[in-house]
Design a protein around this motif. Structure first.
Motif, PDB file in Angstrom:
ATOM      1  N   GLY A  56       0.834  -1.192   0.000  1.00  0.00           N
ATOM      2  CA  GLY A  56       0.000   0.000   0.000  1.00  0.00           C
ATOM      3  C   GLY A  56       0.864   1.234   0.000  1.00  0.00           C
ATOM      4  O   GLY A  56       2.056   1.197   0.293  1.00  0.00           O
ATOM      5  N   GLU A  57       0.268   2.334  -0.319  1.00  0.00           N
ATOM      6  CA  GLU A  57       1.006   3.584  -0.456  1.00  0.00           C
ATOM      7  C   GLU A  57       1.676   3.980   0.854  1.00  0.00           C
ATOM      8  O   GLU A  57       1.056   4.020   1.914  1.00  0.00           O
ATOM      9  CB  GLU A  57       0.050   4.692  -0.894  1.00  0.00           C
ATOM     10  N   GLY A  58       2.953   4.230   0.779  1.00  0.00           N
ATOM     11  CA  GLY A  58       3.693   4.689   1.952  1.00  0.00           C
ATOM     12  C   GLY A  58       4.050   3.594   2.927  1.00  0.00           C
ATOM     13  O   GLY A  58       4.571   3.881   3.997  1.00  0.00           O
ATOM     14  N   LYS A  59       3.769   2.341   2.571  1.00  0.00           N
ATOM     15  CA  LYS A  59       4.052   1.250   3.498  1.00  0.00           C
ATOM     16  C   LYS A  59       5.216   0.414   2.983  1.00  0.00           C
ATOM     17  O   LYS A  59       5.367   0.187   1.782  1.00  0.00           O
ATOM     18  CB  LYS A  59       2.824   0.343   3.659  1.00  0.00           C
ATOM     19  N   GLN A  60       6.018  -0.067   3.916  1.00  0.00           N
ATOM     20  CA  GLN A  60       7.133  -0.916   3.575  1.00  0.00           C
ATOM     21  C   GLN A  60       6.620  -2.282   3.136  1.00  0.00           C
ATOM     22  O   GLN A  60       5.767  -2.881   3.772  1.00  0.00           O
ATOM     23  CB  GLN A  60       8.044  -1.077   4.788  1.00  0.00           C
ATOM     24  N   ARG A  61       7.129  -2.771   2.028  1.00  0.00           N
ATOM     25  CA  ARG A  61       6.679  -4.062   1.514  1.00  0.00           C
ATOM     26  C   ARG A  61       7.324  -5.203   2.278  1.00  0.00           C
ATOM     27  O   ARG A  61       8.550  -5.252   2.416  1.00  0.00           O
ATOM     28  CB  ARG A  61       7.027  -4.172   0.030  1.00  0.00           C
ATOM     29  N   ARG A  62       6.498  -6.106   2.816  1.00  0.00           N
ATOM     30  CA  ARG A  62       7.025  -7.238   3.563  1.00  0.00           C
ATOM     31  C   ARG A  62       7.590  -8.280   2.613  1.00  0.00           C
ATOM     32  O   ARG A  62       7.034  -8.529   1.541  1.00  0.00           O
ATOM     33  CB  ARG A  62       5.921  -7.868   4.405  1.00  0.00           C
ATOM     34  N   ARG A  63       8.656  -8.907   3.008  1.00  0.00           N
ATOM     35  CA  ARG A  63       9.185 -10.032   2.254  1.00  0.00           C
ATOM     36  C   ARG A  63       8.237 -11.202   2.478  1.00  0.00           C
ATOM     37  O   ARG A  63       8.019 -11.639   3.614  1.00  0.00           O
ATOM     38  CB  ARG A  63      10.597 -10.355   2.753  1.00  0.00           C
ATOM     39  N   PRO A  64       7.594 -11.733   1.433  1.00  0.00           N
ATOM     40  CA  PRO A  64       6.621 -12.807   1.632  1.00  0.00           C
ATOM     41  C   PRO A  64       7.283 -14.094   2.120  1.00  0.00           C
ATOM     42  O   PRO A  64       8.454 -14.355   1.828  1.00  0.00           O
ATOM     43  CB  PRO A  64       6.008 -12.989   0.240  1.00  0.00           C
ATOM     44  N   VAL A  65       6.519 -14.887   2.851  1.00  0.00           N
ATOM     45  CA  VAL A  65       6.979 -16.191   3.338  1.00  0.00           C
ATOM     46  C   VAL A  65       6.302 -17.262   2.492  1.00  0.00           C
ATOM     47  O   VAL A  65       5.076 -17.388   2.519  1.00  0.00           O
ATOM     48  CB  VAL A  65       6.623 -16.380   4.822  1.00  0.00           C
ATOM     49  N   ASP A  66       7.081 -18.010   1.713  1.00  0.00           N
ATOM     50  CA  ASP A  66       6.481 -19.067   0.913  1.00  0.00           C
ATOM     51  C   ASP A  66       6.445 -20.369   1.712  1.00  0.00           C
ATOM     52  O   ASP A  66       6.860 -20.421   2.874  1.00  0.00           O
ATOM     53  CB  ASP A  66       7.187 -19.230  -0.436  1.00  0.00           C
ATOM     54  N   VAL A  67       5.953 -21.421   1.096  1.00  0.00           N
ATOM     55  CA  VAL A  67       5.779 -22.694   1.807  1.00  0.00           C
ATOM     56  C   VAL A  67       7.116 -23.258   2.275  1.00  0.00           C
ATOM     57  O   VAL A  67       7.236 -23.781   3.388  1.00  0.00           O
ATOM     58  CB  VAL A  67       5.048 -23.710   0.910  1.00  0.00           C
ATOM     59  N   ASP A  68       8.138 -23.148   1.431  1.00  0.00           N
ATOM     60  CA  ASP A  68       9.460 -23.642   1.823  1.00  0.00           C
ATOM     61  C   ASP A  68       9.999 -22.868   3.027  1.00  0.00           C
ATOM     62  O   ASP A  68      10.581 -23.446   3.951  1.00  0.00           O
ATOM     63  CB  ASP A  68      10.439 -23.521   0.655  1.00  0.00           C
ATOM     64  N   ASP A  69       9.803 -21.542   3.007  1.00  0.00           N
ATOM     65  CA  ASP A  69      10.225 -20.715   4.140  1.00  0.00           C
ATOM     66  C   ASP A  69       9.498 -21.136   5.412  1.00  0.00           C
ATOM     67  O   ASP A  69      10.094 -21.230   6.491  1.00  0.00           O
ATOM     68  CB  ASP A  69       9.911 -19.240   3.887  1.00  0.00           C
ATOM     69  N   LEU A  70       8.194 -21.347   5.265  1.00  0.00           N
ATOM     70  CA  LEU A  70       7.361 -21.659   6.434  1.00  0.00           C
ATOM     71  C   LEU A  70       7.858 -22.922   7.127  1.00  0.00           C
ATOM     72  O   LEU A  70       7.948 -22.983   8.353  1.00  0.00           O
ATOM     73  CB  LEU A  70       5.907 -21.835   5.994  1.00  0.00           C
ATOM     74  N   PHE A  71       8.203 -23.913   6.342  1.00  0.00           N
ATOM     75  CA  PHE A  71       8.666 -25.175   6.915  1.00  0.00           C
ATOM     76  C   PHE A  71       9.981 -24.976   7.668  1.00  0.00           C
ATOM     77  O   PHE A  71      10.141 -25.445   8.807  1.00  0.00           O
ATOM     78  CB  PHE A  71       8.829 -26.205   5.806  1.00  0.00           C
ATOM     79  N   VAL A  72      10.919 -24.280   7.044  1.00  0.00           N
ATOM     80  CA  VAL A  72      12.221 -24.049   7.670  1.00  0.00           C
ATOM     81  C   VAL A  72      12.077 -23.191   8.915  1.00  0.00           C
ATOM     82  O   VAL A  72      12.653 -23.496   9.973  1.00  0.00           O
ATOM     83  CB  VAL A  72      13.195 -23.400   6.678  1.00  0.00           C
ATOM     84  N   LEU A  73      11.311 -22.122   8.821  1.00  0.00           N
ATOM     85  CA  LEU A  73      11.153 -21.216   9.965  1.00  0.00           C
ATOM     86  C   LEU A  73      10.456 -21.913  11.135  1.00  0.00           C
ATOM     87  O   LEU A  73      10.820 -21.695  12.296  1.00  0.00           O
ATOM     88  CB  LEU A  73      10.379 -19.971   9.545  1.00  0.00           C
ATOM     89  N   GLY A  74       9.471 -22.765  10.812  1.00  0.00           N
ATOM     90  CA  GLY A  74       8.820 -23.511  11.884  1.00  0.00           C
ATOM     91  C   GLY A  74       9.807 -24.396  12.627  1.00  0.00           C
ATOM     92  O   GLY A  74       9.853 -24.402  13.863  1.00  0.00           O
ATOM     93  N   LEU A  75      10.641 -25.138  11.878  1.00  0.00           N
ATOM     94  CA  LEU A  75      11.628 -26.005  12.526  1.00  0.00           C
ATOM     95  C   LEU A  75      12.678 -25.190  13.266  1.00  0.00           C
ATOM     96  O   LEU A  75      13.120 -25.567  14.355  1.00  0.00           O
ATOM     97  CB  LEU A  75      12.287 -26.904  11.486  1.00  0.00           C
ATOM     98  N   ALA A  76      13.086 -24.076  12.689  1.00  0.00           N
ATOM     99  CA  ALA A  76      14.085 -23.228  13.340  1.00  0.00           C
ATOM    100  C   ALA A  76      13.559 -22.657  14.652  1.00  0.00           C
ATOM    101  O   ALA A  76      14.331 -22.404  15.580  1.00  0.00           O
ATOM    102  CB  ALA A  76      14.506 -22.100  12.404  1.00  0.00           C
ATOM    103  N   LEU A  77      12.247 -22.463  14.721  1.00  0.00           N
ATOM    104  CA  LEU A  77      11.623 -21.893  15.917  1.00  0.00           C
ATOM    105  C   LEU A  77      11.026 -22.969  16.829  1.00  0.00           C
ATOM    106  O   LEU A  77      10.300 -22.639  17.773  1.00  0.00           O
ATOM    107  CB  LEU A  77      10.521 -20.911  15.505  1.00  0.00           C
ATOM    108  N   ALA A  78      11.333 -24.232  16.543  1.00  0.00           N
ATOM    109  CA  ALA A  78      10.802 -25.343  17.354  1.00  0.00           C
ATOM    110  C   ALA A  78       9.292 -25.241  17.495  1.00  0.00           C
ATOM    111  O   ALA A  78       8.728 -25.425  18.579  1.00  0.00           O
ATOM    112  CB  ALA A  78      11.469 -25.364  18.739  1.00  0.00           C
ATOM    113  N   THR A  79       8.632 -24.944  16.369  1.00  0.00           N
ATOM    114  CA  THR A  79       7.188 -24.722  16.346  1.00  0.00           C
ATOM    115  C   THR A  79       6.589 -25.442  15.136  1.00  0.00           C
ATOM    116  O   THR A  79       7.108 -25.284  14.023  1.00  0.00           O
ATOM    117  CB  THR A  79       6.865 -23.220  16.240  1.00  0.00           C
TER     118      THR A  79
END
Length: 233
Positions: A56-79
């Motif tokens: 959106g206007e004036g907002k910082q664009r978030r780096r999206p989390v794809d499915v591969d990211d989600l799996f790695v981040l979940g394991l990295a966070l013990a979640t």
């Protein structure tokens, strides 16, 4: 009115929440992601995920989390990764799709795992109703197509339960011959679910050698040659 919150917003908030729960800083999370084979999930990427916005206007664009990211981040966070999307117990509702209202996390959890059929058009008179639209050219309703695709969800945990029950019955029968009838009954129950899986063209996980041999010996299997042993238990 539909929420402007996205699934990505929920994931970002949960990554930060679980990182802080563990007392982990972003450098440490990045290092753990690298250990899991994703050195590209860097400190800067984690900052962008956690502090960006959906756009959106004036907002910082978030780096999206794809499915591969989600799996790695979940394991990295013990979640469990699915909890990053559907935070059971910490949020009243979560977004689903842009055209539908949010639902409570456990309802969406059941959709994601195939335990329940999504009902995006509800509530109607306090009830949720299945989608009865026909899929173009097939004559099959959307709800029926979902049920067919989700069928394995009910079979695999039931196979695990019956396999364990049959294994315990075999051990009892080895010590007490009078328990042999119970063992055969448990084998028959196991065979029923194995045969259901074959009829659905699903891969049957390897069975303990003794169970597989007894299933074949008793003629309980429709396709005995498709049973794979995994060794003695």
């Amino acid at each position: 009115m539909h929420s402007h919150l996205t699934v990505g917003d929920v994931v970002a908030a949960q990554i930060r929440r679980h990182r802080e729960r563990l007392g982990m800083n972003r450098h440490e999370l990045a290092a753990e992601c690298a250990r899991l084979g994703r050195p590209d999930i860097t400190y800067a990427v984690i900052v962008s995920i956690e502090t960006g916005r959906s756009g959106g206007e004036g907002k910082q664009r978030r780096r999206p989390v794809d499915v591969d990211d989600l799996f790695v981040l979940g394991l990295a966070l013990a979640t469990p990764p699915l909890l990053l999307m559907l935070p059971l117990g910490s949020e009243d509702t979560v977004p689903t799709v842009p055209a539908a209202d949010p639902r409570d996390p456990y309802t969406v959890w059941q959709w994601m795992t195939g335990e329940a059929t999504p009902t995006l058009d509800g509530p109607l008179d306090g009830r949720y109703v299945p989608d009865s639209r026909q899929i173009a050219g097939t004559g099959q309703t959307w709800a029926a197509a979902w049920a067919t695709a989700a069928y394995p969800v009910s079979l695999y945990p039931e196979l695990a339960r019956r396999r364990e029950t049959a294994h315990k019955a075999r051990l009892r029968a080895a010590l007490d011959p009078s328990a042999q009838t119970e063992y055969v009954d448990r084998l028959d129950e196991l065979a029923q679910i194995v045969n259901d899986m074959h009829r659905a063209s699903l891969t049957v996980p390897a069975l303990p050698t003794e169970l597989g041999e007894d299933l074949k010996r008793l003629g309980l299997l429709d396709h005995p040659d498709q049973i794979n042993p995994r060794g003695t238990e």
